[in-house]
Scaffold this motif. Structure first.
Motif, PDB file in Angstrom:
ATOM      1  N   UNK A  41      71.281  31.172  34.369  1.00 46.11           N
ATOM      2  CA  UNK A  41      70.300  31.279  33.284  1.00 46.11           C
ATOM      3  C   UNK A  41      70.865  32.114  32.146  1.00 46.11           C
ATOM      4  N   UNK A  42      70.749  31.584  30.961  1.00 44.76           N
ATOM      5  CA  UNK A  42      71.225  32.296  29.771  1.00 44.76           C
ATOM      6  C   UNK A  42      70.160  32.209  28.700  1.00 44.76           C
ATOM      7  N   UNK A  43      70.198  33.210  27.874  1.00 44.82           N
ATOM      8  CA  UNK A  43      69.262  33.245  26.767  1.00 44.82           C
ATOM      9  C   UNK A  43      69.653  32.182  25.748  1.00 44.82           C
ATOM     10  N   UNK A  44      68.719  31.272  25.407  1.00 37.96           N
ATOM     11  CA  UNK A  44      69.002  30.134  24.517  1.00 37.96           C
ATOM     12  C   UNK A  44      69.466  30.609  23.149  1.00 37.96           C
ATOM     13  N   UNK A  45      68.834  31.636  22.603  1.00 47.59           N
ATOM     14  CA  UNK A  45      69.202  32.114  21.268  1.00 47.59           C
ATOM     15  C   UNK A  45      70.601  32.717  21.272  1.00 47.59           C
ATOM     16  N   UNK A  46      70.931  33.451  22.356  1.00 42.84           N
ATOM     17  CA  UNK A  46      72.253  34.046  22.457  1.00 42.84           C
ATOM     18  C   UNK A  46      73.327  32.981  22.570  1.00 42.84           C
ATOM     19  N   UNK A  47      73.010  31.921  23.375  1.00 41.96           N
ATOM     20  CA  UNK A  47      73.957  30.824  23.524  1.00 41.96           C
ATOM     21  C   UNK A  47      74.205  30.127  22.183  1.00 41.96           C
ATOM     22  N   UNK A  48      73.120  29.961  21.400  1.00 41.47           N
ATOM     23  CA  UNK A  48      73.259  29.294  20.103  1.00 41.47           C
ATOM     24  C   UNK A  48      74.120  30.122  19.161  1.00 41.47           C
ATOM     25  N   UNK A 199      76.497  15.957  34.062  1.00 43.48           N
ATOM     26  CA  UNK A 199      76.373  17.208  33.319  1.00 43.48           C
ATOM     27  C   UNK A 199      75.236  17.076  32.323  1.00 43.48           C
ATOM     28  N   UNK A 200      74.411  18.067  32.318  1.00 40.31           N
ATOM     29  CA  UNK A 200      73.311  18.104  31.361  1.00 40.31           C
ATOM     30  C   UNK A 200      73.808  18.809  30.106  1.00 40.31           C
ATOM     31  N   UNK A 201      73.877  18.075  29.001  1.00 42.82           N
ATOM     32  CA  UNK A 201      74.398  18.626  27.755  1.00 42.82           C
ATOM     33  C   UNK A 201      73.359  19.524  27.112  1.00 42.82           C
ATOM     34  N   UNK A 202      73.728  20.751  26.798  1.00 40.47           N
ATOM     35  CA  UNK A 202      72.804  21.711  26.229  1.00 40.47           C
ATOM     36  C   UNK A 202      72.635  21.474  24.725  1.00 40.47           C
ATOM     37  N   UNK A 203      71.493  21.979  24.230  1.00 41.69           N
ATOM     38  CA  UNK A 203      71.200  21.789  22.800  1.00 41.69           C
ATOM     39  C   UNK A 203      72.250  22.457  21.933  1.00 41.69           C
ATOM     40  N   UNK A 204      72.655  23.688  22.305  1.00 45.98           N
ATOM     41  CA  UNK A 204      73.659  24.392  21.497  1.00 45.98           C
ATOM     42  C   UNK A 204      75.008  23.691  21.526  1.00 45.98           C
ATOM     43  N   UNK A 205      75.272  22.895  22.599  1.00 44.28           N
ATOM     44  CA  UNK A 205      76.521  22.139  22.666  1.00 44.28           C
ATOM     45  C   UNK A 205      76.489  20.932  21.721  1.00 44.28           C
ATOM     46  N   UNK A 206      75.387  20.174  21.805  1.00 44.73           N
ATOM     47  CA  UNK A 206      75.287  18.968  20.965  1.00 44.73           C
ATOM     48  C   UNK A 206      75.196  19.332  19.489  1.00 44.73           C
ATOM     49  N   UNK A 207      74.381  20.372  19.183  1.00 43.15           N
ATOM     50  CA  UNK A 207      74.234  20.772  17.782  1.00 43.15           C
ATOM     51  C   UNK A 207      75.563  21.309  17.236  1.00 43.15           C
ATOM     52  N   UNK A 208      76.241  22.120  18.026  1.00 43.18           N
ATOM     53  CA  UNK A 208      77.522  22.674  17.573  1.00 43.18           C
ATOM     54  C   UNK A 208      78.571  21.595  17.364  1.00 43.18           C
ATOM     55  N   UNK A 209      78.572  20.611  18.292  1.00 43.74           N
ATOM     56  CA  UNK A 209      79.558  19.545  18.158  1.00 43.74           C
ATOM     57  C   UNK A 209      79.281  18.679  16.931  1.00 43.74           C
TER      58      UNK A 209
END
Length: 659
Positions: A41-48, A199-209
């Motif tokens: 578990x990671x904080x979504x805002x921190x990951x972004x 693999x479940x692609x995270x929002x911060x991954x898709x948005x960053x890519x």
């Protein structure tokens, strides 16, 4: 390499498939996924925030690279490390949505897709639809994504379990050339494959890519512009090199032509002109033979005057009748060049290629210039131009040579006539000298008898007749002596009798008789001689004759109440003797002719003495015999004759011999 056929499901199905298979990493236990990457578990805002920072760093690296291939390699390498996937590659679209894999970053143990081509119709249709929406494709698990059997089989072959595809847009700054070559709105796609399991692609991954893909699209546009600039620069450099080569060839051509022209134009001999031209053209062009001919248009023949050859049988001196080869000589006589290759095997020359060029100028055709080479050789424009230019220079040189020969013939004829005239004058003078001597002797005897008879009285008519007879007799004798002296000087028959002369005493003594004559004509004669004059080593007889002729000329042409001056001045290694008379001036046109034989200035003899016109011509010859020079000047009613003689005549003779 086999083509890759890649197909994707409609967007709605992908979204539902992605949402249905979010926990795919847990259901695919046979692939042993790394739970610390997806389950912690990671904080979504921190990951972004971390993703944004990572994307910014990757974009910075991408923008720092200009070569396109290196830029793409940096992109896939950085994305591979950031996403921790098994494969990242970039596929570039060509026309009609066909494409190929440009670069790839691959983890060990998995198959490479590098250089695979893509042409699947379903994939093309799907990408076209997605392009309009600028959307990405994310598949968490290919087994649950409702893919077509063909697409499922393709991804299984590539060992991909989860797929993330991001479009790379074509930037507005892309080059016009690239846009015309490929009008598609997408440059390509950035694809990430997870091969170990779903693999479940995270929002911060898709948005960053997606953000990175936009930056990559801009960087690609700049790289393509850079490549285009490099190509333009390279093309410009090639053009510059080509032009420089052309200029170099032109410069070498002009230098060669100038060298040949200078050598051709330096000669006034026809054979030498043709020999030089033929040799230079043959050597410069590398031909196996070259010859030059001159025409006899009256007899319609062509004679080979000179030939340069190494391998061919010589044809020099051969006379060709133009009627035997009318097809060639008709063109040459019209001033046209031609080249051909012999079809039949000549028993002497074999099969050769030939270039014939007329030697012509504005007055007509003088001859021709032939260039002979191997049968497989074709004469290029530079060869033709060189031969034409040389032929033109030959025509000019030949015309000059012929004019020179004609002028030389005329000069020789004039010299011959001049010698005949001199011989005639010398012969006549010698023949006249004997009777004139007898007449002179007879007048002397007559004078004696008249004196004995007391008839030699100024009042007696016989005395008047005697004086006329005696004066005219002496005049004829002087004329004969002048002619003989001039003939002797021109023939250089007699050696000089050199001795030192002291002008301080010599000049006044020899001027004295003329002082009395000047006084009788109301003229004044002055002598100006410095006491420091060095001795003059010369021939006294010649010097006396020079002085007598100049003073006689001055007394003859000086009006009454005017002055005659004789002066002598010393300079280093020479002495200047000058005779001047005032009251008379000679025009420029007449001044240039006063030293010509038999020339007399018209209407310029106030005392009516008359003369033969040989005095000044004789003076000039005598001065030249003494290795001196004489010049005449006339201005402000003052005429002067300046004689310059070397102090030591023997040294002057030595210097002349050394020269």
């Amino acid at each position: 390499m086999d083509p890759i056929h890649h197909s994707s499901p409609p967007e709605e199905h992908l979204k539902s498939a992605s949402s249905r298979h979010q926990p795919a990493a847990k259901s695919k236990k046979r692939h042993k996924p790394e739970p610390q990457q997806f389950d912690a578990p990671q904080d979504e805002e921190m990951q972004q925030l971390k993703a944004d920072l990572a994307i910014a760093q990757i974009a910075l690296k991408v923008h720092q690279v200009l070569p396109l291939k290196q830029l793409l390699n940096v992109t896939v390498t950085e994305v591979h490390q950031w996403l921790q996937v098994d494969r990242v590659f970039i596929l570039r679209f060509r026309q009609k949505w066909r494409g190929s894999v440009m670069v790839e970053s691959l983890s060990p143990g998995w198959k490479s897709v590098l250089s695979k081509s893509v042409s699947d119709a379903c994939f093309i249709k799907f990408q076209a639809e997605k392009t309009a929406q600028a959307a990405m494709t994310a598949i968490a698990d290919i087994q649950a994504a409702n893919l077509s059997p063909h697409q499922l089989r393709l991804l299984t072959t590539l060992q991909a379990q989860a797929v993330l595809t991001v479009p790379i847009p074509r930037c507005a700054v892309a080059s016009t050339v690239e846009a015309e070559a490929n009008p598609l709105p997408l440059w390509g796609v950035l694809v990430a494959h997870h091969c170990q399991g779903s693999r479940s692609w995270q929002t911060w991954e898709t948005r960053g890519l997606q953000q990175l893909a936009e930056q990559v699209g801009t960087a690609i546009a700049h790289a393509e512009l850079f490549q285009q600039q490099q190509r333009l620069n390279a093309n410009l450099e090639r053009q510059v090199q080509k032009r420089s080569g052309q200029l170099q060839l032109a410069s070498e051509f002009e230098a060669t032509l100038k060298r040949i022209t200078d050598r051709v134009r330096d000669s006034l001999n026809e054979d030498q002109i043709l020999q030089t031209a033929v040799q230079e053209v043959g050597i410069t062009t590398g031909a196996i033979g070259c010859n030059a001919s001159l025409y006899d248009l009256e007899h319609r023949t062509s004679t080979i005057r000179y030939e340069y050859t190494n391998d061919l049988a010589p044809f020099q001196g051969r006379i060709v009748k133009m009627s035997n080869y009318p097809e060639g000589y008709d063109q040459l006589l019209r001033g046209q060049y031609f080249q051909f290759c012999s079809l039949l095997h000549n028993p002497v020359r074999g099969q050769v290629a030939m270039l014939a060029c007329p030697i012509l100028d504005d007055q007509g055709v003088l001859g021709d210039l032939w260039l002979i080479s191997q049968s497989y050789h074709a004469f290029n424009d530079q060869d033709i131009r060189l031969v034409q230019q040389v032929a033109n220079q030959c025509a000019i040189a030949i015309r000059q040579a012929r004019l020179y020969q004609k002028a030389q013939a005329q000069v020789e004829e004039l010299e011959k006539l001049h010698r005949l005239k001199d011989d005639f004058l010398s012969t006549v003078s010698h023949e006249l000298r004997t009777p004139m001597s007898n007449i002179k002797l007879a007048t002397q005897m007559l004078e004696i008898h008249l004196q004995r008879m007391d008839l030699f009285d100024s009042a007696h008519p016989l005395t008047k007749y005697f004086r006329i007879l005696n004066a005219e007799c002496q005049r004829e004798i002087n004329l004969i002596n002048d002619l003989l002296d001039l003939s002797r000087l021109e023939g250089k028959h007699e050696p000089l009798n050199l001795m030192p002369v002291a002008l301080q005493t010599w000049l006044p003594f020899h001027v004295q008789p003329f002082i009395e004559r000047a006084h009788s004509q109301s003229q004044e004669l002055h002598v100006q001689v410095a006491n420091t004059l060095p001795p003059l080593v010369t021939d006294p007889h010649c010097l006396e004759r020079i002085l007598s002729e100049l003073l006689n000329n001055a007394c003859k042409y000086t009006p009454a109440h005017e002055q005659i001056t004789v002066s002598a001045v010393a300079h280093p290694d020479r002495i200047q003797l000058q005779v001047s008379n005032s009251g008379v001036e000679i025009s420029e046109s007449e001044l240039d002719r006063v030293f010509d034989k038999f020339y007399r200035i018209p209407n310029n003899d106030p005392w009516r003495h008359g003369g033969t016109g040989l005095g000044l011509a004789l003076v000039k010859k005598l001065v030249e015999t003494l290795k001196g020079r004489i010049e005449a000047t006339s201005h402000n009613r003052l005429t002067s004759f300046l004689v310059e003689l070397p102090t030591d005549h023997s040294l002057a003779l030595t210097e002349t011999t050394l020269r």
